[in-house]
Design a protein around this motif. Structure first.
Motif, PDB file in Angstrom:
ATOM      1  N   ILE A  82      -9.605  -0.134  -5.498  1.00  0.00           N
ATOM      2  CA  ILE A  82      -8.592  -1.062  -4.133  1.00  0.00           C
ATOM      3  C   ILE A  82      -9.134  -2.006  -4.379  1.00  0.00           C
ATOM      4  CG2 ILE A  82     -11.090  -1.340  -2.680  1.00  0.00           C
ATOM      5  CD1 ILE A  82      -7.888  -0.810  -1.729  1.00  0.00           C
ATOM      6  N   THR A 136     -11.565  -6.747   4.815  1.00  0.00           N
ATOM      7  CA  THR A 136     -11.031  -5.743   5.416  1.00  0.00           C
ATOM      8  C   THR A 136     -10.300  -4.201   4.745  1.00  0.00           C
ATOM      9  OG1 THR A 136     -10.760  -6.148   7.688  1.00  0.00           O
ATOM     10  CG2 THR A 136      -9.965  -4.302   7.149  1.00  0.00           C
ATOM     11  N   LEU A 159       1.027  -1.357  -0.204  1.00  0.00           N
ATOM     12  CA  LEU A 159       0.106  -0.588  -0.217  1.00  0.00           C
ATOM     13  C   LEU A 159       1.075   1.217  -0.169  1.00  0.00           C
ATOM     14  CD1 LEU A 159      -2.820  -0.853   3.200  1.00  0.00           C
ATOM     15  CD2 LEU A 159      -3.265  -0.745   0.190  1.00  0.00           C
ATOM     16  N   PHE A 185      -7.075   9.870  10.194  1.00  0.00           N
ATOM     17  CA  PHE A 185      -7.090   8.923  10.341  1.00  0.00           C
ATOM     18  C   PHE A 185      -6.038   7.673  11.525  1.00  0.00           C
ATOM     19  CE2 PHE A 185      -5.939  11.333   5.958  1.00  0.00           C
ATOM     20  CZ  PHE A 185      -6.628  10.160   5.098  1.00  0.00           C
ATOM     21  N   GLY A 186      -7.015   8.370  12.666  1.00  0.00           N
ATOM     22  CA  GLY A 186      -6.358   8.002  13.734  1.00  0.00           C
ATOM     23  C   GLY A 186      -4.554   8.579  14.469  1.00  0.00           C
ATOM     24  N   GLY A 187      -4.081   7.226  14.963  1.00  0.00           N
ATOM     25  CA  GLY A 187      -3.198   7.709  15.126  1.00  0.00           C
ATOM     26  C   GLY A 187      -2.092   6.429  16.144  1.00  0.00           C
ATOM     27  N   ARG A 212      -2.573   4.326  13.392  1.00  0.00           N
ATOM     28  CA  ARG A 212      -2.973   4.816  12.495  1.00  0.00           C
ATOM     29  C   ARG A 212      -3.154   3.827  11.064  1.00  0.00           C
ATOM     30  NH1 ARG A 212       1.344   9.862  10.196  1.00  0.00           N
ATOM     31  NH2 ARG A 212       1.674   7.636   8.391  1.00  0.00           N
ATOM     32  N   CYS A 213      -3.966   4.498  10.620  1.00  0.00           N
ATOM     33  CA  CYS A 213      -4.398   4.117   9.771  1.00  0.00           C
ATOM     34  C   CYS A 213      -3.496   3.347   8.262  1.00  0.00           C
ATOM     35  CB  CYS A 213      -5.439   4.972   8.531  1.00  0.00           C
ATOM     36  SG  CYS A 213      -6.177   4.286   6.707  1.00  0.00           S
ATOM     37  N   LEU A 234     -14.504   9.366  10.704  1.00  0.00           N
ATOM     38  CA  LEU A 234     -14.753   8.760  11.366  1.00  0.00           C
ATOM     39  C   LEU A 234     -14.719   9.724  12.923  1.00  0.00           C
ATOM     40  CD1 LEU A 234     -12.953   5.287  10.866  1.00  0.00           C
ATOM     41  CD2 LEU A 234     -15.653   5.756  10.997  1.00  0.00           C
TER      42      LEU A 234
HETATM   43  C1  HEM Z   1     -10.283   8.954   3.340  1.00  0.00           C
HETATM   44  C2  HEM Z   1     -10.027   7.041   3.658  1.00  0.00           C
HETATM   45  C3  HEM Z   1      -9.529   6.726   5.846  1.00  0.00           C
HETATM   46  C4  HEM Z   1     -10.081   7.455   6.468  1.00  0.00           C
HETATM   47  C5  HEM Z   1     -10.479   8.794   6.481  1.00  0.00           C
HETATM   48  C6  HEM Z   1      -9.503   6.215   6.895  1.00  0.00           C
HETATM   49  C7  HEM Z   1      -9.630   6.843   8.711  1.00  0.00           C
HETATM   50  C8  HEM Z   1      -9.338   5.374   9.593  1.00  0.00           C
HETATM   51  C9  HEM Z   1      -8.844   5.308  11.085  1.00  0.00           C
HETATM   52  C10 HEM Z   1      -9.652   6.881  11.829  1.00  0.00           C
HETATM   53  C11 HEM Z   1      -8.306   3.957  11.481  1.00  0.00           C
HETATM   54  C12 HEM Z   1      -8.672   3.743  12.907  1.00  0.00           C
HETATM   55  C13 HEM Z   1      -7.285   4.665  13.388  1.00  0.00           C
HETATM   56  C14 HEM Z   1      -6.871   4.241  14.770  1.00  0.00           C
HETATM   57  O1  HEM Z   1      -7.437   3.544  15.296  1.00  0.00           O
HETATM   58  O2  HEM Z   1      -5.908   5.084  15.871  1.00  0.00           O
HETATM   59  C15 HEM Z   1      -8.276   3.663  10.090  1.00  0.00           C
HETATM   60  C16 HEM Z   1      -7.917   2.581  10.291  1.00  0.00           C
HETATM   61  C17 HEM Z   1      -7.326   1.475   9.295  1.00  0.00           C
HETATM   62  N1  HEM Z   1      -7.170   2.179   8.178  1.00  0.00           N
HETATM   63 FE1  HEM Z   1      -8.091   3.273   7.063  1.00  0.00          FE
HETATM   64  N2  HEM Z   1      -9.177   5.146   6.380  1.00  0.00           N
HETATM   65  C18 HEM Z   1      -9.299   5.739   5.409  1.00  0.00           C
HETATM   66  C19 HEM Z   1      -8.519   5.059   3.983  1.00  0.00           C
HETATM   67  C20 HEM Z   1      -7.613   3.588   4.492  1.00  0.00           C
HETATM   68  C21 HEM Z   1      -7.861   2.768   3.120  1.00  0.00           C
HETATM   69  C22 HEM Z   1      -7.347   3.687   1.290  1.00  0.00           C
HETATM   70  C23 HEM Z   1      -7.487   1.351   3.936  1.00  0.00           C
HETATM   71  C24 HEM Z   1      -7.246   0.562   2.890  1.00  0.00           C
HETATM   72  C25 HEM Z   1      -6.419   0.692   1.315  1.00  0.00           C
HETATM   73  C26 HEM Z   1      -7.337   1.682   5.094  1.00  0.00           C
HETATM   74  C27 HEM Z   1      -7.217   1.070   6.308  1.00  0.00           C
HETATM   75  C28 HEM Z   1      -7.606   0.509   7.074  1.00  0.00           C
HETATM   76  C29 HEM Z   1      -7.393  -0.242   8.035  1.00  0.00           C
HETATM   77  C30 HEM Z   1      -6.465  -1.733   7.851  1.00  0.00           C
HETATM   78  C31 HEM Z   1      -7.260  -0.207   9.025  1.00  0.00           C
HETATM   79  C32 HEM Z   1      -6.399  -0.265  11.027  1.00  0.00           C
HETATM   80  C33 HEM Z   1      -5.305  -0.089  10.984  1.00  0.00           C
HETATM   81  C34 HEM Z   1      -5.334  -1.336  12.618  1.00  0.00           C
HETATM   82  O3  HEM Z   1      -6.404  -0.773  13.153  1.00  0.00           O
HETATM   83  O4  HEM Z   1      -3.824  -0.559  12.853  1.00  0.00           O
HETATM   84  N3  HEM Z   1      -7.671   2.594   5.491  1.00  0.00           N
HETATM   85  N4  HEM Z   1      -8.595   4.046   8.911  1.00  0.00           N
END
Ligand code: HEM
Length: 464
Positions: A162, A270, A119, A399-401, A405-406, A337
């Motif tokens: 995706i 996911t 990614l 995107f969290g932290g 973090r995402c 979120l």
């Molecule tokens: C504007 C687009 C996106 C936003 C606003 C977003 C936001 C977030 C947020 C807030 C979290 C939680 C982070 C935390 O708990 O600190 C997260 C986790 C995650 N996101 Fe995204 N996301 C976006 C796009 C994507 C994309 C494009 C992918 C995959 C290609 C993705 C895959 C994931 C995964 C796998 C997690 C879990 C990470 C973990 O628990 O370690 N997200 N995202």
């Protein structure tokens, strides 16, 4: 347990009474959260300060808006806070239990390491042309001279991108069926009680067997089957492609073990869901804000024109400073979120309150990004805030932290810039309403009511 029980009696009740919060019963708070989420957050912050409690399904949570509290929680190690268990209580029904989102500690760190190469970096640059091609195709089918919702088009772009990233080109028509089924299943999120259904099924998986829920989940079941078929076919064929599925098939843990079929299926589901749903919604918010601010739109178009307009290469688009600042400002004012979840694995004092082990705390993205001490006149849409300043990770966290973090942060921003550039360069769009839409829930996300209704008024001259 029924849906109503979930509203009336959140699943867990740790002892967090000393933390102030609205006094209404849990059922009333949950209903308020469903219908007026941003107003509820703003009112609670104004009445109770930077740390407050909300009794909403599936469990009472302590919202954190203070910079220092957010920093401490995000920086805490896996032995001090976890996220997987709390995440599963809201995501299990959609993505299963065995993906990154539901893991903690070492297995979580290992999985992220396995995902990262697919990614990021050079791999990402390879996706640019595909993102551009898919965007052009979808945008060329925009209706002319009538009002339509942008969201389905944004969802089609991000879902196709995706699916292609995860499965490569080999999946063919199955990939199209997958995107259709998944798209239809996720659209159920727009139903008024969708959030409650998601929470109910995530906390009570046995309820999935009830006829009413089986019917609702039919699209997810078919999507899972297609993903499982792809895994089986690719395992049988071997090969060394560099799509995400191939990378995960080659991944090994320290004992030399590959991921199981169930782990692979949940991880791919996911990526497919998290990787498109949030991005499509964030793109809608971009158009809500850009189209309602002609000055910002004109400056974006000018910057893009100077870089080659719709012919600018993906790499040039990534480096445009005003586009980058605008995207950051949209994600600040309209995060997709509202908060992230963490469960305390040891007692913590946060916001002056002693919180016991087991408390679920929620760094509040929505309110932290409206802190007037960091963002003067916080409700104003002003991309210039980010032109010369680096975003503060405790006050800009869409995107969290920390270690959670995402994983798609780079991918999502790369894709959104390409879509924005393509649309701004080729379309003359106007919002159907004079103001940006109200925020409503679409399952767990903050969504623009009506899915961003616009009118395309001609091609070729994108200036307002
Ligand atoms: C504007 C687009 C996106 C936003 C606003 C977003 C936001 C977030 C947020 C807030 C979290 C939680 C982070 C935390 O708990 O600190 C997260 C986790 C995650 N996101 Fe995204 N996301 C976006 C796009 C994507 C994309 C494009 C992918 C995959 C290609 C993705 C895959 C994931 C995964 C796998 C997690 C879990 C990470 C973990 O628990 O370690 N997200 N995202």
């Amino acid at each position: 347990m029924s849906l109503l029980d979930l509203v009336a009696a959140p699943a867990r009740r740790p002892h967090i009474r000393p933390v102030p919060g609205p006094r209404a019963p849990a059922a009333a708070q949950t209903l308020q959260w469903l219908h007026w989420p941003t107003q509820m957050l703003e009112r609670a912050r104004a009445r109770h300060g930077e740390t407050f409690r909300l009794d909403i399904a599936p469990e009472p949570i302590v919202l954190l808006c203070g910079r220092e509290d957010i920093r401490r929680v995000m920086a805490a190690g896996a032995d001090q806070v976890s996220a997987g268990e709390a995440n599963l209580e809201v995501t299990r029904v959609t993505v299963g239990t065995r993906s990154t989102i539901g893991l903690d500690g070492h297995p979580h760190a290992r999985r992220r390491k396995q995902l990262r190469p697919g990614l990021n970096g050079a791999q990402l640059r390879g996706y640019g042309t595909i993102m551009e091609e898919i965007t052009r195709e979808v945008v060329s089918a925009f209706p002319r001279d009538r009002t339509f919702a942008l969201h389905p088009a944004m969802q089609e772009i991000t879902l196709r991108v995706i699916a292609r990233t995860v499965f490569g080109t080999a999946a063919g028509h199955e990939s199209r069926e997958l995107t259709r089924r998944l798209g239809r299943f996720l659209r159920l999120g727009e139903l008024p009680l969708a959030l409650l259904v998601v929470l109910h099924l995530s906390t009570h998986p046995e309820a999935e067997q009830r006829a009413v829920f089986r019917a609702l989940l039919a699209g997810r079941e078919r999507a899972r089957e297609i993903v499982a078929e792809q895994i089986a076919r690719r395992r049988a064929a071997g090969g060394a492609d560099d799509d995400v599925l191939s990378l995960l098939l080659r991944a090994r843990d320290e004992a030399g073990q590959p991921l199981s079929d169930d782990e692979l299926r949940d991880e791919l589901m996911t990526l497919l869901v998290a990787g498109h749903e949030t991005t499509a919604t964030a793109l809608c918010w971009c158009f809500e804000l850009i189209l309602s601010h002609p000055r910002v739109r004109a400056r974006l178009v000018e910057e893009l024109d100077a870089a080659g307009g719709g012919d600018a290469s993906p790499e040039v688009i990534q480096a445009l400073p005003y586009l980058d600042a605008t995207l950051k400002e949209v994600l600040r004012l309209r995060p997709v979120l509202a908060f992230v979840r963490r469960r305390l694995r040891q007692p913590f004092t946060l916001g002056g309150y002693a919180l016991p082990t087991g408390t679920t705390v929620a760094p509040c993205i929505y309110l932290a990004q409206r802190d007037p001490r960091v963002y003067p006149d916080p409700e104003r849409f002003e991309p210039e805030r980010f032109l010369d300043a680096k975003a503060d990770p405790c006050a800009w966290l869409p995107f969290g932290g920390g270690t959670r973090r995402c994983v798609g942060i780079g991918f999502a921003q790369y894709e959104m810039k390409i879509v924005l550039a393509q649309v701004l360069a080729s379309q003359r769009l106007a919002l159907a309403a004079p103001r940006p839409a109200r925020t409503v829930h679409r399952a767990i996300t903050f969504f623009p009511e009506g899915g961003t209704r616009v009118r395309a008024t001609g091609e070729g001259d994108p200036r307002p």
